[in-house]
Design a protein around this motif. Structure first.
Motif, short mmCIF file in Angstrom:
data_model
loop_
_atom_site.label_atom_id
_atom_site.label_comp_id
_atom_site.label_asym_id
_atom_site.label_seq_id
_atom_site.Cartn_x
_atom_site.Cartn_y
_atom_site.Cartn_z
N THR A 18 56.70 29.68 13.95
CA THR A 18 56.71 28.22 13.77
C THR A 18 55.67 27.64 14.72
N PRO A 19 54.48 27.33 14.21
CA PRO A 19 53.41 26.86 15.11
C PRO A 19 53.64 25.44 15.62
N SER A 20 53.13 25.17 16.81
CA SER A 20 53.17 23.83 17.37
C SER A 20 52.16 22.94 16.66
N SER A 21 52.48 21.65 16.58
CA SER A 21 51.51 20.70 16.02
C SER A 21 50.31 20.53 16.93
N ASP A 22 50.41 21.00 18.17
CA ASP A 22 49.30 20.93 19.11
C ASP A 22 48.37 22.14 19.03
N ARG A 23 48.70 23.10 18.20
CA ARG A 23 47.87 24.30 18.08
C ARG A 23 46.62 24.01 17.26
#
Length: 420
Positions: free
Chosen positions: A58-63
Protein backbone atom coordinates in the motif's frame (compact mmCIF):
# COMPACT_ATOMS: atom_id res chain seq x y z
CA UNK A 1 11.88 -22.63 3.71
CA UNK A 2 8.64 -21.22 2.28
CA UNK A 3 8.24 -17.60 1.25
CA UNK A 4 5.72 -17.16 4.07
CA UNK A 5 8.47 -17.81 6.61
CA UNK A 6 11.03 -15.68 4.76
CA UNK A 7 8.95 -12.52 4.53
CA UNK A 8 6.49 -10.69 6.70
CA UNK A 9 4.06 -7.80 6.33
CA UNK A 10 4.32 -4.64 8.43
CA UNK A 11 3.31 -0.98 8.53
CA UNK A 12 5.73 1.93 8.54
CA UNK A 13 5.19 4.39 11.37
CA UNK A 14 7.74 7.11 10.69
CA UNK A 15 10.80 8.21 8.75
CA UNK A 16 14.01 7.76 10.73
CA UNK A 17 17.05 9.99 11.10
CA UNK A 18 18.77 8.33 8.11
CA UNK A 19 15.74 8.55 5.81
CA UNK A 20 14.69 4.91 6.35
CA UNK A 21 11.19 3.78 7.16
CA UNK A 22 10.76 2.62 10.75
CA UNK A 23 7.96 0.42 12.14
CA UNK A 24 6.27 0.99 15.51
CA UNK A 25 8.49 -1.80 16.87
CA UNK A 26 11.65 -0.03 15.70
CA UNK A 27 12.45 -2.19 12.67
CA UNK A 28 14.36 -0.16 10.07
CA UNK A 29 13.20 -0.64 6.46
CA UNK A 30 15.26 1.31 3.89
CA UNK A 31 13.14 2.61 1.00
CA UNK A 32 9.82 2.55 2.87
CA UNK A 33 7.73 5.59 3.77
CA UNK A 34 5.41 6.40 6.68
CA UNK A 35 1.88 5.04 6.28
CA UNK A 36 2.88 2.30 3.87
CA UNK A 37 2.08 -1.38 4.23
CA UNK A 38 5.11 -3.30 3.03
CA UNK A 39 6.37 -6.85 2.69
CA UNK A 40 9.86 -7.23 4.10
CA UNK A 41 12.54 -9.85 4.60
CA UNK A 42 14.06 -9.53 8.10
CA UNK A 43 17.86 -9.39 8.30
CA UNK A 44 19.33 -11.62 10.97
CA UNK A 45 21.57 -10.25 13.71
CA UNK A 46 21.22 -6.53 12.96
CA UNK A 47 21.07 -3.84 15.65
CA UNK A 48 18.81 -1.97 15.43
CA UNK A 49 16.71 -4.64 13.72
CA UNK A 50 16.56 -4.15 9.95
CA UNK A 51 14.57 -5.64 7.13
CA UNK A 52 14.94 -5.56 3.35
CA UNK A 53 12.02 -4.04 1.45
CA UNK A 54 10.50 -6.79 -0.69
CA UNK A 55 7.35 -5.03 -1.96
CA UNK A 56 5.22 -1.95 -1.24
CA UNK A 57 1.70 -3.31 -0.83
CA UNK A 58 0.00 0.00 0.00
CA UNK A 59 2.05 2.96 -1.23
CA UNK A 60 2.05 6.35 0.47
CA UNK A 61 0.54 9.29 -1.38
CA UNK A 62 3.89 10.99 -0.73
CA UNK A 63 5.82 8.40 -2.75
CA UNK A 64 7.31 9.62 -6.04
CA UNK A 65 9.49 7.95 -8.64
CA UNK A 66 13.24 8.39 -7.99
CA UNK A 67 15.08 10.04 -10.87
CA UNK A 68 18.44 8.28 -10.48
CA UNK A 69 18.96 4.77 -11.89
CA UNK A 70 21.37 4.00 -9.02
CA UNK A 71 18.96 4.96 -6.24
CA UNK A 72 18.49 2.09 -3.82
CA UNK A 73 21.80 0.52 -4.84
CA UNK A 74 24.26 3.37 -4.38
CA UNK A 75 24.75 4.37 -0.76
CA UNK A 76 24.51 8.10 -1.48
CA UNK A 77 20.98 9.51 -1.67
CA UNK A 78 18.44 8.25 0.87
CA UNK A 79 15.13 9.90 0.02
CA UNK A 80 14.64 10.49 -3.70
CA UNK A 81 11.30 8.67 -3.39
CA UNK A 82 9.72 11.27 -1.07
CA UNK A 83 7.67 14.21 -2.39
CA UNK A 84 9.12 17.72 -1.86
CA UNK A 85 6.74 19.01 0.86
CA UNK A 86 7.03 16.06 3.28
CA UNK A 87 10.76 15.88 2.48
CA UNK A 88 11.22 19.49 3.59
CA UNK A 89 9.15 18.87 6.72
CA UNK A 90 11.23 15.78 7.58
CA UNK A 91 14.52 17.66 7.22
CA UNK A 92 13.28 20.54 9.38
CA UNK A 93 12.09 18.03 11.97
CA UNK A 94 15.62 16.56 12.14
CA UNK A 95 16.74 19.90 13.58
CA UNK A 96 13.69 20.34 15.83
CA UNK A 97 14.12 16.82 17.20
CA UNK A 98 17.85 17.21 17.86
CA UNK A 99 17.25 20.41 19.82
CA UNK A 100 14.35 18.85 21.75
CA UNK A 101 16.57 15.96 22.84
CA UNK A 102 18.86 18.43 24.65
CA UNK A 103 15.95 20.39 26.08
CA UNK A 104 16.06 23.42 23.79
CA UNK A 105 12.96 25.06 22.39
CA UNK A 106 13.83 27.55 19.69
CA UNK A 107 12.16 29.02 16.60
CA UNK A 108 13.23 26.80 13.69
CA UNK A 109 12.51 28.33 10.32
CA UNK A 110 11.43 26.51 7.17
CA UNK A 111 14.01 24.55 5.20
CA UNK A 112 15.85 26.74 2.68
CA UNK A 113 16.64 25.00 -0.61
CA UNK A 114 20.30 25.60 -1.48
CA UNK A 115 20.88 22.81 -4.00
CA UNK A 116 21.34 25.35 -6.80
CA UNK A 117 22.90 23.75 -9.88
CA UNK A 118 23.98 20.71 -7.87
CA UNK A 119 26.89 19.40 -5.84
CA UNK A 120 30.15 20.98 -6.93
CA UNK A 121 32.37 18.19 -5.60
CA UNK A 122 32.29 14.42 -5.92
CA UNK A 123 34.58 11.79 -4.37
CA UNK A 124 34.68 8.55 -6.33
CA UNK A 125 36.13 5.24 -5.26
CA UNK A 126 38.18 3.43 -7.91
CA UNK A 127 38.66 -0.33 -7.83
CA UNK A 128 40.28 -2.72 -10.30
CA UNK A 129 38.14 -5.18 -12.23
CA UNK A 130 38.64 -7.67 -15.06
CA UNK A 131 37.45 -5.03 -17.53
CA UNK A 132 39.71 -2.29 -16.17
CA UNK A 133 39.25 0.26 -13.39
CA UNK A 134 35.71 0.98 -12.19
CA UNK A 135 34.66 4.24 -10.52
CA UNK A 136 31.61 4.80 -8.36
CA UNK A 137 30.18 4.91 -4.85
CA UNK A 138 29.89 2.29 -2.15
CA UNK A 139 26.61 0.48 -1.65
CA UNK A 140 24.76 1.31 1.55
CA UNK A 141 26.36 -0.32 4.62
CA UNK A 142 28.80 -2.14 2.37
CA UNK A 143 32.27 -2.02 0.85
CA UNK A 144 30.87 -3.21 -2.49
CA UNK A 145 31.48 -0.72 -5.31
CA UNK A 146 28.55 0.52 -7.38
CA UNK A 147 30.05 1.73 -10.69
CA UNK A 148 28.29 4.78 -12.11
CA UNK A 149 28.18 6.57 -15.44
CA UNK A 150 27.51 9.93 -13.77
CA UNK A 151 25.87 11.31 -10.61
CA UNK A 152 22.76 13.36 -11.48
CA UNK A 153 22.80 15.41 -8.25
CA UNK A 154 26.08 17.08 -9.24
CA UNK A 155 26.74 20.09 -11.43
CA UNK A 156 26.78 19.21 -15.12
CA UNK A 157 30.54 19.81 -15.26
CA UNK A 158 31.01 16.81 -12.94
CA UNK A 159 29.07 14.35 -15.08
CA UNK A 160 32.33 13.19 -16.65
CA UNK A 161 33.97 12.68 -13.25
CA UNK A 162 33.76 8.84 -13.32
CA UNK A 163 35.62 8.72 -16.64
CA UNK A 164 38.21 11.14 -15.27
CA UNK A 165 38.64 8.97 -12.17
CA UNK A 166 39.19 5.89 -14.30
CA UNK A 167 41.71 7.67 -16.52
CA UNK A 168 43.86 9.15 -13.74
CA UNK A 169 43.87 5.83 -11.89
CA UNK A 170 45.60 3.91 -14.68
CA UNK A 171 49.18 5.17 -14.11
CA UNK A 172 48.68 4.27 -10.43
CA UNK A 173 47.55 0.70 -10.98
CA UNK A 174 43.90 1.32 -11.77
CA UNK A 175 42.72 0.81 -8.20
CA UNK A 176 44.48 -2.54 -7.96
CA UNK A 177 46.68 -3.24 -4.93
CA UNK A 178 45.68 0.09 -3.32
CA UNK A 179 42.09 1.27 -3.82
CA UNK A 180 41.96 4.93 -4.83
CA UNK A 181 39.69 7.83 -3.96
CA UNK A 182 39.46 10.54 -6.60
CA UNK A 183 37.99 13.89 -5.60
CA UNK A 184 36.76 16.08 -8.46
CA UNK A 185 35.66 19.68 -7.86
CA UNK A 186 33.95 22.00 -10.32
CA UNK A 187 35.57 25.45 -10.23
CA UNK A 188 35.45 28.59 -12.33
CA UNK A 189 38.79 27.58 -13.85
CA UNK A 190 37.73 24.03 -14.68
CA UNK A 191 37.90 20.69 -12.87
CA UNK A 192 40.21 20.32 -9.89
CA UNK A 193 41.25 16.70 -9.20
CA UNK A 194 42.97 15.26 -6.14
CA UNK A 195 43.90 11.56 -5.93
CA UNK A 196 44.13 9.83 -2.55
CA UNK A 197 45.03 6.34 -1.36
CA UNK A 198 48.04 5.47 -3.48
CA UNK A 199 50.93 6.89 -1.48
CA UNK A 200 54.17 8.01 -3.17
CA UNK A 201 54.22 7.61 -6.96
CA UNK A 202 57.12 7.03 -9.32
CA UNK A 203 58.42 9.79 -11.58
CA UNK A 204 57.04 7.86 -14.54
CA UNK A 205 53.57 7.74 -13.02
CA UNK A 206 53.68 11.45 -12.21
CA UNK A 207 54.71 12.32 -15.78
CA UNK A 208 51.86 10.19 -17.13
CA UNK A 209 49.40 11.97 -14.82
CA UNK A 210 50.58 15.39 -16.01
CA UNK A 211 49.97 14.32 -19.63
CA UNK A 212 46.51 13.01 -18.75
CA UNK A 213 45.67 16.33 -17.05
CA UNK A 214 46.31 18.05 -20.38
CA UNK A 215 44.31 15.49 -22.36
CA UNK A 216 41.35 15.86 -19.97
CA UNK A 217 41.71 19.67 -19.80
CA UNK A 218 41.91 19.70 -16.00
CA UNK A 219 42.56 22.95 -14.17
CA UNK A 220 44.68 21.32 -11.46
CA UNK A 221 45.79 17.78 -10.64
CA UNK A 222 47.13 16.74 -7.25
CA UNK A 223 48.25 13.56 -5.53
CA UNK A 224 47.51 13.47 -1.81
CA UNK A 225 47.28 17.25 -1.87
CA UNK A 226 50.66 17.65 -3.62
CA UNK A 227 50.12 19.65 -6.78
CA UNK A 228 51.40 17.92 -9.92
CA UNK A 229 50.26 20.57 -12.38
CA UNK A 230 48.20 23.77 -12.46
CA UNK A 231 46.97 24.59 -15.95
CA UNK A 232 44.50 27.24 -14.77
CA UNK A 233 43.77 28.53 -11.25
CA UNK A 234 40.85 26.48 -9.80
CA UNK A 235 39.03 29.54 -8.49
CA UNK A 236 35.86 29.50 -6.36
CA UNK A 237 33.69 32.63 -6.11
CA UNK A 238 33.47 33.92 -2.52
CA UNK A 239 31.45 37.12 -2.54
CA UNK A 240 33.50 39.59 -4.57
CA UNK A 241 36.64 37.53 -4.05
CA UNK A 242 38.12 34.69 -6.08
CA UNK A 243 39.39 31.98 -3.78
CA UNK A 244 41.80 29.20 -4.77
CA UNK A 245 41.38 26.56 -2.04
CA UNK A 246 44.18 24.11 -1.26
CA UNK A 247 44.00 20.76 -3.06
CA UNK A 248 41.39 18.62 -1.36
CA UNK A 249 40.55 21.45 1.05
CA UNK A 250 37.11 21.85 2.59
CA UNK A 251 34.32 23.42 0.52
CA UNK A 252 30.60 23.76 1.09
CA UNK A 253 28.72 21.16 -0.95
CA UNK A 254 27.11 23.61 -3.39
CA UNK A 255 27.84 27.13 -4.55
CA UNK A 256 24.27 28.13 -3.68
CA UNK A 257 24.73 26.60 -0.24
CA UNK A 258 27.87 28.62 0.43
CA UNK A 259 26.18 31.83 -0.75
CA UNK A 260 23.13 31.16 1.42
CA UNK A 261 25.17 30.31 4.52
CA UNK A 262 27.40 33.36 4.07
CA UNK A 263 24.33 35.59 3.80
CA UNK A 264 22.85 34.14 6.97
CA UNK A 265 26.15 34.54 8.81
CA UNK A 266 26.47 38.19 7.78
CA UNK A 267 22.86 38.84 8.79
CA UNK A 268 23.43 37.04 12.07
CA UNK A 269 26.40 39.15 13.24
CA UNK A 270 24.40 42.30 12.52
CA UNK A 271 26.22 45.54 13.32
CA UNK A 272 29.16 43.92 15.09
CA UNK A 273 32.40 45.72 14.22
CA UNK A 274 34.96 43.06 15.14
CA UNK A 275 34.21 39.44 14.28
CA UNK A 276 36.25 36.31 14.97
CA UNK A 277 35.64 33.49 12.48
CA UNK A 278 36.54 30.15 14.12
CA UNK A 279 37.20 27.04 12.01
CA UNK A 280 37.33 29.49 9.11
CA UNK A 281 38.68 27.08 6.50
CA UNK A 282 39.76 29.00 3.42
CA UNK A 283 37.54 31.87 4.49
CA UNK A 284 34.30 31.89 2.52
CA UNK A 285 32.55 33.45 5.53
CA UNK A 286 35.51 35.69 6.43
CA UNK A 287 35.57 37.20 2.95
CA UNK A 288 31.81 37.83 3.01
CA UNK A 289 32.04 39.35 6.49
CA UNK A 290 34.94 41.59 5.44
CA UNK A 291 32.56 43.55 3.23
CA UNK A 292 31.49 45.42 6.38
CA UNK A 293 33.37 44.01 9.39
CA UNK A 294 36.92 43.62 10.63
CA UNK A 295 37.60 39.86 10.75
CA UNK A 296 40.08 37.61 12.51
CA UNK A 297 40.05 34.11 10.97
CA UNK A 298 41.28 31.16 13.04
CA UNK A 299 41.94 27.76 11.45
CA UNK A 300 44.21 24.78 11.95
CA UNK A 301 45.15 24.21 8.30
CA UNK A 302 47.97 26.41 7.05
CA UNK A 303 47.06 25.94 3.37
CA UNK A 304 43.53 27.19 3.97
CA UNK A 305 44.75 30.32 5.75
CA UNK A 306 47.23 31.07 2.95
CA UNK A 307 44.41 30.77 0.41
CA UNK A 308 42.27 33.14 2.46
CA UNK A 309 45.06 35.68 2.87
CA UNK A 310 45.79 35.65 -0.85
CA UNK A 311 42.11 36.12 -1.78
CA UNK A 312 41.80 38.98 0.72
CA UNK A 313 44.88 40.77 -0.61
CA UNK A 314 43.72 40.41 -4.20
CA UNK A 315 40.26 41.85 -3.47
CA UNK A 316 39.94 45.59 -3.14
CA UNK A 317 37.58 47.40 -0.82
CA UNK A 318 37.44 44.87 2.03
CA UNK A 319 37.89 45.62 5.71
CA UNK A 320 40.92 44.13 7.44
CA UNK A 321 41.19 40.32 7.61
CA UNK A 322 43.85 38.79 9.85
CA UNK A 323 44.59 35.09 10.24
CA UNK A 324 45.81 32.77 12.99
CA UNK A 325 46.80 29.14 12.72
CA UNK A 326 45.52 27.27 15.77
CA UNK A 327 44.17 23.84 16.61
CA UNK A 328 40.84 24.82 18.13
CA UNK A 329 40.18 21.30 19.37
CA UNK A 330 43.36 21.25 21.47
CA UNK A 331 43.66 25.01 22.09
CA UNK A 332 40.28 26.71 21.86
CA UNK A 333 40.17 30.46 22.20
CA UNK A 334 39.59 31.31 25.87
CA UNK A 335 36.97 33.72 27.18
CA UNK A 336 39.39 36.67 27.65
CA UNK A 337 40.55 36.26 24.04
CA UNK A 338 36.98 36.05 22.76
CA UNK A 339 35.87 39.11 24.73
CA UNK A 340 37.89 41.33 22.37
CA UNK A 341 35.25 40.73 19.69
CA UNK A 342 31.69 41.88 19.10
CA UNK A 343 30.63 38.61 17.47
CA UNK A 344 31.83 35.02 17.12
CA UNK A 345 31.20 32.82 14.07
CA UNK A 346 32.04 29.13 14.29
CA UNK A 347 31.66 26.42 11.66
CA UNK A 348 33.36 23.26 12.94
CA UNK A 349 33.62 19.85 11.25
CA UNK A 350 30.75 17.37 11.60
CA UNK A 351 31.88 16.29 15.08
CA UNK A 352 31.17 19.77 16.42
CA UNK A 353 33.16 22.11 18.66
CA UNK A 354 32.52 20.98 22.24
CA UNK A 355 35.71 22.41 23.75
CA UNK A 356 35.42 25.72 21.88
CA UNK A 357 31.69 26.03 22.61
CA UNK A 358 32.38 25.66 26.33
CA UNK A 359 34.83 28.57 26.18
CA UNK A 360 32.40 30.71 24.17
CA UNK A 361 29.77 30.01 26.83
CA UNK A 362 32.13 31.55 29.41
CA UNK A 363 32.68 34.68 27.34
CA UNK A 364 30.87 38.01 27.25
CA UNK A 365 30.56 38.17 23.46
CA UNK A 366 27.05 39.48 22.73
CA UNK A 367 26.42 37.60 19.45
CA UNK A 368 27.40 34.09 18.39
CA UNK A 369 26.56 32.55 15.02
CA UNK A 370 26.95 28.78 14.84
CA UNK A 371 27.04 26.86 11.56
CA UNK A 372 26.91 23.08 11.44
CA UNK A 373 26.29 20.22 9.03
CA UNK A 374 25.15 17.85 11.79
CA UNK A 375 21.97 18.37 13.83
CA UNK A 376 23.22 16.28 16.74
CA UNK A 377 26.53 18.07 17.26
CA UNK A 378 24.86 21.44 16.68
CA UNK A 379 22.35 20.67 19.42
CA UNK A 380 25.11 19.60 21.82
CA UNK A 381 27.10 22.79 21.20
CA UNK A 382 23.93 24.88 21.46
CA UNK A 383 23.14 23.33 24.84
CA UNK A 384 26.55 24.43 26.15
CA UNK A 385 25.91 28.00 25.01
CA UNK A 386 22.38 28.06 26.45
CA UNK A 387 23.61 26.76 29.81
CA UNK A 388 26.17 29.57 29.71
CA UNK A 389 23.43 32.17 29.45
CA UNK A 390 22.94 32.58 25.71
CA UNK A 391 19.51 32.51 24.08
CA UNK A 392 19.09 30.70 20.76
CA UNK A 393 17.05 33.27 18.88
CA UNK A 394 16.84 31.86 15.36
CA UNK A 395 17.59 28.55 13.69
CA UNK A 396 17.65 28.18 9.91
CA UNK A 397 17.95 24.74 8.29
CA UNK A 398 19.62 24.87 4.86
CA UNK A 399 19.35 22.04 2.34
CA UNK A 400 22.50 21.83 0.25
CA UNK A 401 22.69 18.03 0.70
CA UNK A 402 19.47 17.32 -1.20
CA UNK A 403 18.11 13.74 -0.99
CA UNK A 404 20.46 12.89 1.89
CA UNK A 405 19.82 12.87 5.65
CA UNK A 406 22.36 15.69 6.15
CA UNK A 407 21.15 19.21 6.84
CA UNK A 408 23.12 22.43 7.28
CA UNK A 409 22.12 24.67 10.20
CA UNK A 410 22.71 28.31 11.07
CA UNK A 411 21.84 29.36 14.61
CA UNK A 412 22.05 32.87 16.05
CA UNK A 413 22.72 33.11 19.80
CA UNK A 414 22.56 36.30 21.84
CA UNK A 415 23.51 37.06 25.41
CA UNK A 416 20.64 39.05 26.95
CA UNK A 417 21.59 42.54 28.05
CA UNK A 418 24.88 42.60 26.12
CA UNK A 419 25.22 45.22 23.42
CA UNK A 420 28.15 46.65 21.51
Amino acid sequence: MSEATMTTTCEIARLGLRGDGVTADGVVVPGALPGETVRVAPEEGTRPPRARLDAVLTPSSDRIAPFCPYFGTCGGCAVQHLAPAPYAAWKRDLVVGALARVGIEAPVGPLLDAHGTGRRRITLHVRASDGGPQAGFMAARSHALVPIDHCPVTEAALHRAPEIARRVSRPLGGGGGKPLDVQVTATAGGLDVDIRGHGPASDRARQALVLIAGELDLARLSLHGEVLIVRRPPEIPAGRSRLVPPSGGFLQATQEGETTLARLVVEGVGKAKRVVDLFSGAGAFSLALAEGHTVHAVEGEDGALKALDRAFRETGGLRTVTTERRDLFRRPLLAPELDRYDAVVFDPPRAGAEAQSARIAESKVPVVVGVSCDAGSFARDAALLVRGGYRLETVTPVDQFRHSPHVEIVGVFKRPGKKR
